[in-house]
Design a protein around this motif. Structure first.
Motif, PDB file in Angstrom:
ATOM      1  N   GLU A 181       0.787  -1.220  -0.091  1.00 53.76           N
ATOM      2  CA  GLU A 181      -0.050  -0.076   0.030  1.00 53.76           C
ATOM      3  C   GLU A 181       0.807   1.159   0.089  1.00 53.76           C
ATOM      4  OE1 GLU A 181      -3.757   2.304   2.530  1.00 53.76           O
ATOM      5  OE2 GLU A 181      -2.856   0.346   3.111  1.00 53.76           O
ATOM      6  N   GLN A 182       1.975   1.103   0.946  1.00 50.67           N
ATOM      7  CA  GLN A 182       2.818   2.325   0.947  1.00 50.67           C
ATOM      8  C   GLN A 182       3.603   2.781  -0.620  1.00 50.67           C
ATOM      9  OE1 GLN A 182       5.375   0.876   3.898  1.00 50.67           O
ATOM     10  NE2 GLN A 182       4.815   2.570   5.654  1.00 50.67           N
ATOM     11  N   ALA A 183       3.774   1.550  -1.333  1.00 47.97           N
ATOM     12  CA  ALA A 183       4.466   1.572  -2.674  1.00 47.97           C
ATOM     13  C   ALA A 183       3.431   2.202  -3.636  1.00 47.97           C
ATOM     14  CB  ALA A 183       5.007   0.461  -3.117  1.00 47.97           C
ATOM     15  N   GLY A 184       2.376   1.836  -3.486  1.00 45.94           N
ATOM     16  CA  GLY A 184       1.246   2.526  -4.271  1.00 45.94           C
ATOM     17  C   GLY A 184       1.018   3.850  -4.134  1.00 45.94           C
ATOM     18  N   LEU A 185       1.089   4.404  -2.719  1.00 45.84           N
ATOM     19  CA  LEU A 185       0.854   5.765  -2.591  1.00 45.84           C
ATOM     20  C   LEU A 185       2.290   6.583  -2.964  1.00 45.84           C
ATOM     21  CD1 LEU A 185      -0.772   5.255   1.225  1.00 45.84           C
ATOM     22  CD2 LEU A 185      -1.771   5.951  -1.191  1.00 45.84           C
ATOM     23  N   LEU A 186       3.166   5.825  -2.673  1.00 43.82           N
ATOM     24  CA  LEU A 186       4.430   6.550  -3.078  1.00 43.82           C
ATOM     25  C   LEU A 186       4.505   6.958  -4.460  1.00 43.82           C
ATOM     26  CD1 LEU A 186       7.505   7.383  -2.145  1.00 43.82           C
ATOM     27  CD2 LEU A 186       8.179   5.313  -2.637  1.00 43.82           C
ATOM     28  N   ALA A 187       4.148   5.972  -5.495  1.00 41.74           N
ATOM     29  CA  ALA A 187       4.024   6.242  -6.705  1.00 41.74           C
ATOM     30  C   ALA A 187       3.414   7.493  -7.103  1.00 41.74           C
ATOM     31  CB  ALA A 187       3.554   5.021  -7.687  1.00 41.74           C
ATOM     32  N   TRP A 188       2.311   7.808  -6.456  1.00 40.65           N
ATOM     33  CA  TRP A 188       1.495   8.868  -6.707  1.00 40.65           C
ATOM     34  C   TRP A 188       2.226  10.083  -6.289  1.00 40.65           C
ATOM     35  CZ3 TRP A 188      -2.893   9.716  -9.437  1.00 40.65           C
ATOM     36  CH2 TRP A 188      -3.775   8.406  -9.604  1.00 40.65           C
ATOM     37  N   LEU A 189       3.028  10.247  -5.083  1.00 37.44           N
ATOM     38  CA  LEU A 189       3.599  11.363  -4.793  1.00 37.44           C
ATOM     39  C   LEU A 189       4.738  11.548  -5.580  1.00 37.44           C
ATOM     40  CD1 LEU A 189       3.388  10.790  -0.965  1.00 37.44           C
ATOM     41  CD2 LEU A 189       2.027  12.259  -2.243  1.00 37.44           C
ATOM     42  N   LEU A 190       5.608  10.432  -6.005  1.00 37.97           N
ATOM     43  CA  LEU A 190       6.672  10.613  -6.940  1.00 37.97           C
ATOM     44  C   LEU A 190       6.238  11.327  -8.383  1.00 37.97           C
ATOM     45  CD1 LEU A 190       8.950   7.525  -5.971  1.00 37.97           C
ATOM     46  CD2 LEU A 190       9.070  10.096  -5.169  1.00 37.97           C
ATOM     47  N   ARG A 191       5.222  10.878  -8.785  1.00 37.70           N
ATOM     48  CA  ARG A 191       4.629  11.402 -10.210  1.00 37.70           C
ATOM     49  C   ARG A 191       4.605  12.974  -9.961  1.00 37.70           C
ATOM     50  NH1 ARG A 191      -0.699   8.423 -11.696  1.00 37.70           N
ATOM     51  NH2 ARG A 191      -0.906  10.128 -13.046  1.00 37.70           N
ATOM     52  N   CYS A 192       4.425  13.399  -8.881  1.00 38.23           N
ATOM     53  CA  CYS A 192       4.206  15.051  -8.946  1.00 38.23           C
ATOM     54  C   CYS A 192       5.671  15.715  -9.314  1.00 38.23           C
ATOM     55  CB  CYS A 192       3.905  15.571  -7.413  1.00 38.23           C
ATOM     56  SG  CYS A 192       2.478  14.917  -6.749  1.00 38.23           S
ATOM     57  N   TYR A 193       6.747  14.937  -9.177  1.00 39.03           N
ATOM     58  CA  TYR A 193       7.991  15.663  -9.721  1.00 39.03           C
ATOM     59  C   TYR A 193       8.339  15.083 -11.084  1.00 39.03           C
ATOM     60  CZ  TYR A 193       8.341  16.605  -4.794  1.00 39.03           C
ATOM     61  OH  TYR A 193       7.872  16.881  -3.327  1.00 39.03           O
ATOM     62  N   GLY A 194       7.403  14.727 -11.875  1.00 36.01           N
ATOM     63  CA  GLY A 194       7.690  14.100 -13.271  1.00 36.01           C
ATOM     64  C   GLY A 194       8.260  12.887 -13.462  1.00 36.01           C
ATOM     65  N   GLN A 195       8.892  12.737 -14.822  1.00 36.00           N
ATOM     66  CA  GLN A 195       9.502  11.237 -14.787  1.00 36.00           C
ATOM     67  C   GLN A 195      10.789  11.598 -14.581  1.00 36.00           C
ATOM     68  OE1 GLN A 195      10.329  10.483 -19.040  1.00 36.00           O
ATOM     69  NE2 GLN A 195       9.068   8.574 -18.989  1.00 36.00           N
ATOM     70  N   ALA A 196      11.329  10.221 -14.049  1.00 32.87           N
ATOM     71  CA  ALA A 196      12.794  10.315 -13.476  1.00 32.87           C
ATOM     72  C   ALA A 196      13.316   8.727 -13.666  1.00 32.87           C
ATOM     73  CB  ALA A 196      12.985  10.502 -11.977  1.00 32.87           C
ATOM     74  N   ARG A 197      14.666   8.575 -13.895  1.00 34.93           N
ATOM     75  CA  ARG A 197      15.277   7.120 -13.876  1.00 34.93           C
ATOM     76  C   ARG A 197      15.160   6.576 -12.381  1.00 34.93           C
ATOM     77  NH1 ARG A 197      21.367   8.258 -15.254  1.00 34.93           N
ATOM     78  NH2 ARG A 197      20.930   9.942 -13.856  1.00 34.93           N
ATOM     79  N   VAL A 198      14.953   5.261 -12.442  1.00 32.49           N
ATOM     80  CA  VAL A 198      14.720   4.565 -11.028  1.00 32.49           C
ATOM     81  C   VAL A 198      16.042   3.944 -10.878  1.00 32.49           C
ATOM     82  CG1 VAL A 198      13.198   3.459  -9.788  1.00 32.49           C
ATOM     83  CG2 VAL A 198      12.231   4.938 -11.822  1.00 32.49           C
ATOM     84  N   PHE A 199      16.791   4.134  -9.836  1.00 29.94           N
ATOM     85  CA  PHE A 199      17.724   3.043  -9.230  1.00 29.94           C
ATOM     86  C   PHE A 199      17.198   2.305  -7.895  1.00 29.94           C
ATOM     87  CE2 PHE A 199      19.516   6.516 -11.899  1.00 29.94           C
ATOM     88  CZ  PHE A 199      20.369   5.846 -12.667  1.00 29.94           C
ATOM     89  N   SER A 200      17.747   1.397  -7.578  1.00 25.87           N
ATOM     90  CA  SER A 200      17.318   0.605  -6.582  1.00 25.87           C
ATOM     91  C   SER A 200      18.412  -0.157  -6.126  1.00 25.87           C
ATOM     92  CB  SER A 200      16.020  -0.025  -6.521  1.00 25.87           C
ATOM     93  OG  SER A 200      15.700  -0.799  -5.413  1.00 25.87           O
ATOM     94  N   SER A 201      18.404  -0.565  -4.656  1.00 26.53           N
ATOM     95  CA  SER A 201      19.248  -1.675  -4.115  1.00 26.53           C
ATOM     96  C   SER A 201      18.605  -2.821  -4.811  1.00 26.53           C
ATOM     97  CB  SER A 201      18.970  -1.808  -2.655  1.00 26.53           C
ATOM     98  OG  SER A 201      19.021  -2.969  -2.011  1.00 26.53           O
TER      99      SER A 201
END
Length: 307
Positions: A181-201
């Motif tokens: 659920e947090q990941a889904g909500l986070l996606a909505w918030l990050l979209r506010c800053y536009g498209q970005a490259r995604v890096f992860s552990s």
């Protein structure tokens, strides 16, 4: 540099933006006229119950101007009393139109005019000193910025319980129900800053945290050993952070509690700034470092609250 601010008890919470576009003589900004008050102001509006302030800013600007926006650097918040005497807190960002099709402005009973003005004319047109102060702060910094977003992974249950269940590889530990659920909500918030490259552990809990955003942004999640506990050292993480910053493109990094402070410190050092003050990030929390004029223009911290 600023971090997120909370509203006081009984305070109306609202958000808006200095919406700008390039002009022949520098940036132009959009002001809106409200016939009810016969005033000129920056586009803004009240938070819906339970709505994150980032979503409010994007939604309200779109409702008042007909323009869907990408948020840039954080600008000063304003506090004042409404005409009915209630205290009101308004958070502001710089913002520009996203690249997609736009609905366009339609006059209505709340906003009947939208004017694009050069900065001096806009400041003279604004009806309220607190709006002028926000515009002054916009003028004092870079109009356009690029975000480096450092997120902590979402909830993934207990490491001890994972091991007790017979799992030896902690990198495979998945998100739990709350984490998804947090990941889904986070996606909505990050979209506010536009498209970005995604890096992860490379840990599954980190990759899964940013997977919904990456899907929305049509980007691949780049799992990187340098950001992975048990696989990369602090030196590896610092070097990889330097490489990402050198590219000069918007980026989201999903990290661990243990290595996130190292990467935040390294990013700020490269940008010639001290790390921002703030509490350690909770699960699914994130820092946004806004980069402009080759330095750190602003930093803000946000949390994901489950409904």
């Amino acid at each position: 540099m600023v971090a997120g601010r909370g509203a006081g008890e009984g305070e109306i919470r609202a958000a808006g933006a200095v919406l700008w576009r390039p002009g022949a003589d520098g940036p132009q900004v959009a002001l809106v006229h409200r016939p009810r008050y016969d005033d000129w102001s920056l586009p803004k509006g009240k938070c819906e119950p339970g709505e994150h302030v980032l979503l409010t800013a994007v939604r309200e600007v779109a409702e008042e101007t007909g323009i869907r926006v990408i948020l840039g650097r954080r600008l000063p918040s304003t506090r004042y009393l409404t005409q009915t005497g209630r205290p009101k807190l308004v958070d502001y960002w710089a913002a520009k139109a996203d690249a997609g099709p736009q609905p366009g402005f339609t006059p209505n009973h709340e906003v009947d005019r939208l004017d694009w003005l050069d900065l001096p004319a806009a400041r003279q047109r604004l009806s309220y000193p607190h709006d002028a102060a926000v515009l002054d702060e916009f003028v004092a910094g870079p109009p356009d910025t690029s975000p480096l977003i450092l997120a902590r992974h979402a909830s993934a249950g207990s490491k001890a319980e994972w091991r007790a269940a017979g799992h030896d590889d902690d990198l495979a530990r998945p998100l739990d129900t709350a984490g998804h659920e947090q990941a889904g909500l986070l996606a909505w918030l990050l979209r506010c800053y536009g498209q970005a490259r995604v890096f992860s552990s490379a840990a599954e809990r980190c990759v899964a945290t940013v997977r919904p955003y990456a899907t929305e942004a049509a980007m691949a999640v780049q799992a990187d050993p340098a950001f992975t506990l048990q696989l990369g050292s602090d030196g590896d993480a610092r070097h990889r952070t330097d490489e990402i910053l050198a590219a000069g493109l918007a980026a989201v990094l999903c990290l661990h509690r243990e290595n996130l402070p190292v990467i935040l410190e390294e990013a700020c050092a490269v940008l010639g700034a001290k790390p921002p003050d703030g509490r350690p990030l909770p699960l699914a929390g994130f820092w946004v470092l806004h980069i402009g004029w080759n330095t750190l223009a602003c930093a803000e911290q946000h949390h994901v609250a489950l409904r």
